[in-house]
Write a protein that holds these residues in place. Structure first.
Motif, PDB file in Angstrom:
ATOM      1  N   TYR A 172      15.928  -8.469  71.476  1.00 55.28           N
ATOM      2  CA  TYR A 172      15.321  -7.185  71.848  1.00 55.28           C
ATOM      3  C   TYR A 172      14.501  -7.324  73.132  1.00 55.28           C
ATOM      4  CZ  TYR A 172      12.656  -2.844  71.381  1.00 55.28           C
ATOM      5  OH  TYR A 172      12.097  -1.622  71.604  1.00 55.28           O
ATOM      6  N   PHE A 173      13.731  -8.401  73.229  1.00 54.33           N
ATOM      7  CA  PHE A 173      12.862  -8.606  74.391  1.00 54.33           C
ATOM      8  C   PHE A 173      13.490  -9.504  75.450  1.00 54.33           C
ATOM      9  CE2 PHE A 173       9.614  -7.136  71.386  1.00 54.33           C
ATOM     10  CZ  PHE A 173       9.018  -6.162  72.177  1.00 54.33           C
ATOM     11  N   LEU A 174      14.791  -9.704  75.403  1.00 53.96           N
ATOM     12  CA  LEU A 174      15.477 -10.527  76.396  1.00 53.96           C
ATOM     13  C   LEU A 174      15.205 -10.071  77.829  1.00 53.96           C
ATOM     14  CD1 LEU A 174      17.436 -12.869  76.969  1.00 53.96           C
ATOM     15  CD2 LEU A 174      19.288 -11.215  76.786  1.00 53.96           C
ATOM     16  N   PRO A 175      15.270  -8.773  78.151  1.00 48.34           N
ATOM     17  CA  PRO A 175      14.964  -8.364  79.528  1.00 48.34           C
ATOM     18  C   PRO A 175      13.541  -8.764  79.956  1.00 48.34           C
ATOM     19  CG  PRO A 175      16.058  -6.582  78.378  1.00 48.34           C
ATOM     20  CD  PRO A 175      15.741  -7.635  77.350  1.00 48.34           C
ATOM     21  N   SER A 176      12.586  -8.608  79.070  1.00 48.16           N
ATOM     22  CA  SER A 176      11.208  -8.978  79.398  1.00 48.16           C
ATOM     23  C   SER A 176      11.071 -10.490  79.553  1.00 48.16           C
ATOM     24  CB  SER A 176      10.258  -8.500  78.304  1.00 48.16           C
ATOM     25  OG  SER A 176      10.311  -7.098  78.200  1.00 48.16           O
ATOM     26  N   LEU A 177      11.716 -11.241  78.683  1.00 52.22           N
ATOM     27  CA  LEU A 177      11.664 -12.698  78.780  1.00 52.22           C
ATOM     28  C   LEU A 177      12.271 -13.184  80.092  1.00 52.22           C
ATOM     29  CD1 LEU A 177      12.691 -13.596  75.122  1.00 52.22           C
ATOM     30  CD2 LEU A 177      10.407 -13.776  76.120  1.00 52.22           C
ATOM     31  N   ALA A 188      12.486 -11.431  82.896  1.00 50.49           N
ATOM     32  CA  ALA A 188      11.606 -11.006  83.990  1.00 50.49           C
ATOM     33  C   ALA A 188      10.414 -11.950  84.128  1.00 50.49           C
ATOM     34  CB  ALA A 188      11.126  -9.575  83.756  1.00 50.49           C
ATOM     35  N   TRP A 189       9.817 -12.360  83.011  1.00 48.13           N
ATOM     36  CA  TRP A 189       8.680 -13.288  83.067  1.00 48.13           C
ATOM     37  C   TRP A 189       9.123 -14.654  83.551  1.00 48.13           C
ATOM     38  CZ3 TRP A 189       3.598 -12.375  82.829  1.00 48.13           C
ATOM     39  CH2 TRP A 189       3.209 -11.111  82.408  1.00 48.13           C
ATOM     40  N   ARG A 190      10.305 -15.087  83.112  1.00 46.18           N
ATOM     41  CA  ARG A 190      10.817 -16.403  83.517  1.00 46.18           C
ATOM     42  C   ARG A 190      11.079 -16.449  85.022  1.00 46.18           C
ATOM     43  NH1 ARG A 190      12.190 -21.558  81.342  1.00 46.18           N
ATOM     44  NH2 ARG A 190      13.832 -22.361  82.642  1.00 46.18           N
ATOM     45  N   LYS A 191      11.591 -15.328  85.572  1.00 45.21           N
ATOM     46  CA  LYS A 191      11.887 -15.248  87.003  1.00 45.21           C
ATOM     47  C   LYS A 191      10.662 -14.885  87.841  1.00 45.21           C
ATOM     48  CE  LYS A 191      15.409 -13.060  88.383  1.00 45.21           C
ATOM     49  NZ  LYS A 191      16.460 -12.073  88.649  1.00 45.21           N
ATOM     50  N   HIS A 193       9.303 -11.992  88.056  1.00 46.24           N
ATOM     51  CA  HIS A 193       9.653 -10.727  88.693  1.00 46.24           C
ATOM     52  C   HIS A 193       8.383  -9.939  88.970  1.00 46.24           C
ATOM     53  CE1 HIS A 193      11.626  -6.903  89.379  1.00 46.24           C
ATOM     54  NE2 HIS A 193      12.800  -7.526  89.338  1.00 46.24           N
ATOM     55  N   PRO A 194       8.268  -9.333  90.165  1.00 43.13           N
ATOM     56  CA  PRO A 194       7.043  -8.579  90.477  1.00 43.13           C
ATOM     57  C   PRO A 194       6.804  -7.371  89.573  1.00 43.13           C
ATOM     58  CG  PRO A 194       8.624  -8.447  92.294  1.00 43.13           C
ATOM     59  CD  PRO A 194       9.186  -9.387  91.284  1.00 43.13           C
ATOM     60  N   TRP A 195       7.838  -6.866  88.936  1.00 44.15           N
ATOM     61  CA  TRP A 195       7.716  -5.711  88.039  1.00 44.15           C
ATOM     62  C   TRP A 195       7.711  -6.120  86.579  1.00 44.15           C
ATOM     63  CZ3 TRP A 195      12.208  -2.548  90.556  1.00 44.15           C
ATOM     64  CH2 TRP A 195      11.822  -2.166  91.848  1.00 44.15           C
ATOM     65  N   ARG A 196       7.397  -7.371  86.279  1.00 43.81           N
ATOM     66  CA  ARG A 196       7.517  -7.857  84.901  1.00 43.81           C
ATOM     67  C   ARG A 196       6.650  -7.088  83.912  1.00 43.81           C
ATOM     68  NH1 ARG A 196       5.457 -12.616  87.675  1.00 43.81           N
ATOM     69  NH2 ARG A 196       3.217 -12.711  87.358  1.00 43.81           N
ATOM     70  N   ASP A 197       5.493  -6.623  84.345  1.00 41.38           N
ATOM     71  CA  ASP A 197       4.646  -5.829  83.444  1.00 41.38           C
ATOM     72  C   ASP A 197       5.313  -4.496  83.105  1.00 41.38           C
ATOM     73  OD1 ASP A 197       2.742  -7.826  83.572  1.00 41.38           O
ATOM     74  OD2 ASP A 197       1.619  -6.851  85.182  1.00 41.38           O
ATOM     75  N   ARG A 198       5.867  -3.857  84.114  1.00 41.33           N
ATOM     76  CA  ARG A 198       6.543  -2.575  83.898  1.00 41.33           C
ATOM     77  C   ARG A 198       7.790  -2.747  83.037  1.00 41.33           C
ATOM     78  NH1 ARG A 198       6.185  -1.723  90.117  1.00 41.33           N
ATOM     79  NH2 ARG A 198       3.955  -1.435  90.288  1.00 41.33           N
ATOM     80  N   CYS A 250      16.415  -1.952  81.377  1.00 38.89           N
ATOM     81  CA  CYS A 250      15.426  -3.033  81.509  1.00 38.89           C
ATOM     82  C   CYS A 250      16.096  -4.344  81.901  1.00 38.89           C
ATOM     83  CB  CYS A 250      14.651  -3.203  80.210  1.00 38.89           C
ATOM     84  SG  CYS A 250      13.524  -1.849  79.848  1.00 38.89           S
ATOM     85  N   LEU A 251      17.249  -4.612  81.340  1.00 38.01           N
ATOM     86  CA  LEU A 251      17.976  -5.831  81.667  1.00 38.01           C
ATOM     87  C   LEU A 251      18.400  -5.828  83.135  1.00 38.01           C
ATOM     88  CD1 LEU A 251      19.177  -8.483  80.597  1.00 38.01           C
ATOM     89  CD2 LEU A 251      21.264  -7.217  80.083  1.00 38.01           C
ATOM     90  N   VAL A 252      18.917  -4.702  83.607  1.00 38.62           N
ATOM     91  CA  VAL A 252      19.321  -4.595  85.012  1.00 38.62           C
ATOM     92  C   VAL A 252      18.114  -4.754  85.919  1.00 38.62           C
ATOM     93  CG1 VAL A 252      20.239  -2.999  86.753  1.00 38.62           C
ATOM     94  CG2 VAL A 252      21.377  -3.233  84.549  1.00 38.62           C
TER      95      VAL A 252
END
Length: 67
Positions: free
Chosen positions: A18-23, A25-28, A30-35, A53-55
């Motif tokens: 479920y939280f794969l996109p967030s994980l 983003a945090w791993r990379k 990403h500047p928008w990881r909070d969003r 979110c994944l994209v």
């Protein structure tokens, strides 16, 4: 006892998917990881929200060059 452990493992696996996109983003970093995390938490239950979110997590923001 074994059923409880199975349920816990299944729940953790589902939460990770479920939280794969967030994980990602945090791993990379990403500047928008909070969003992405907020959108994933609120809209991830919809297929469109999760895919969006994944994209977002996999794309590099405009004006940001790698290297």
């Amino acid at each position: 006892m074994g059923v409880g452990l199975f349920n816990l493992i299944a729940l953790l696996l589902l939460a990770a998917v479920y939280f794969l996109p967030s994980l990602l983003a945090w791993r990379k970093r990403h500047p928008w990881r909070d969003r992405i995390l907020i959108a994933n938490a609120l809209l991830g239950w919809t297929v469109i929200g999760w895919v969006t979110c994944l994209v977002m997590a996999l794309r590099q923001p405009a004006g940001k060059m790698s290297g």
